[in-house]
Write an enzyme that holds these catalytic residues in place. Structure first.
Site, PDB file in Angstrom:
ATOM      1  N   CYS A  37       0.800  -0.906  -0.204  1.00 12.79           N
ATOM      2  CA  CYS A  37       0.033  -0.054   0.050  1.00 12.79           C
ATOM      3  C   CYS A  37       1.021   1.141  -0.028  1.00 12.79           C
ATOM      4  O   CYS A  37       0.371   2.272   0.076  1.00 12.79           O
ATOM      5  CB  CYS A  37      -0.762   0.150   1.205  1.00 12.79           C
ATOM      6  SG  CYS A  37      -0.208   0.384   2.758  1.00 12.79           S
ATOM      7  N   CYS A 110      -2.534  -3.299   8.342  1.00 12.54           N
ATOM      8  CA  CYS A 110      -2.218  -1.872   9.006  1.00 12.54           C
ATOM      9  C   CYS A 110      -1.829  -2.032  10.471  1.00 12.54           C
ATOM     10  O   CYS A 110      -0.884  -1.407  10.823  1.00 12.54           O
ATOM     11  CB  CYS A 110      -3.589  -1.071   9.007  1.00 12.54           C
ATOM     12  SG  CYS A 110      -4.347  -1.079   7.428  1.00 12.54           S
TER      13      CYS A 110
HETATM   14 FE1  FES Z   1      -1.657   0.140   4.047  1.00 10.05          FE
HETATM   15 FE2  FES Z   1      -3.306   0.821   6.108  1.00 10.05          FE
HETATM   16  S1  FES Z   1      -3.780   0.571   4.082  1.00 10.05           S
HETATM   17  S2  FES Z   1      -1.418   0.681   6.179  1.00 10.05           S
END
Ligand code: FES
Length: 165
Positions: A37, A110
């Protein structure tokens, strides 16, 4: 069975994040990033002596990441206060994020990123004072966080978290 996060806790952690920001006099710092991400969490730790034990006096964080990572990091920095390094190392991502309730599958990384930053900071304090090390590669000595994360990443299929300097 509920698989949703506690939105009220999430919003309250976001509207008033605890321990946000750099800690200039920290004893240790740890950073991890997720290539999936592109988010990143950095955590600072300061220790003190209490009753003959070395415990975490305070912790702070910065997050270049999503709201869940910020909320978990905020909760984590509160949770680990007063704990020894060994106690803090025992904490899983699920425990750090417990007040939020179960994270949805796409948000589990996360919490793991916060756990990774915490463990990187806890481990950094053992050895060299990290920040100026020329490291963009994971630390390569022994059974490190990177090894552990790689191993868990493989078994979990998709999660891959890397240490950053
Ligand atoms: Fe990557 Fe939350 S979407 S840390």
């Amino acid at each position: 069975m509920s698989d949703t996060m506690d939105e009220a806790t999430l919003q309250s952690a976001l509207s008033n994040p605890q321990n946000l920001g750099e800690m200039p006099d920290a004893d240790a710092v740890g950073t991890v990033g997720s290539p999936d991400c592109g988010d990143m969490v950095r955590m600072w730790l300061k220790y003190k002596e209490k009753d003959g034990r070395k415990v975490i006096d305070k912790a702070s964080f910065q997050s270049f990441g999503c709201q869940t990572a910020i909320a978990v990091a905020s909760l984590a920095t509160e949770l680990i206060r007063g704990k020894t390094k060994e106690e803090a190392l025992q904490l899983s991502a699920a425990e750090l994020s417990a007040p939020l309730g179960p994270l949805p599958p796409m948000k589990i990384h996360c919490g793991q990123m916060v756990e990774g930053a915490l463990k990187a900071a806890l481990e950094a304090e053992q050895g060299a004072p990290a920040p100026t090390a020329p490291a963009s590669a994971p630390v390569a000595t022994g059974p490190t966080l990177a090894d552990a994360l790689n191993a868990s990443g493989k078994s979990a299929g998709k999660i891959k978290i890397v240490l950053q300097s």
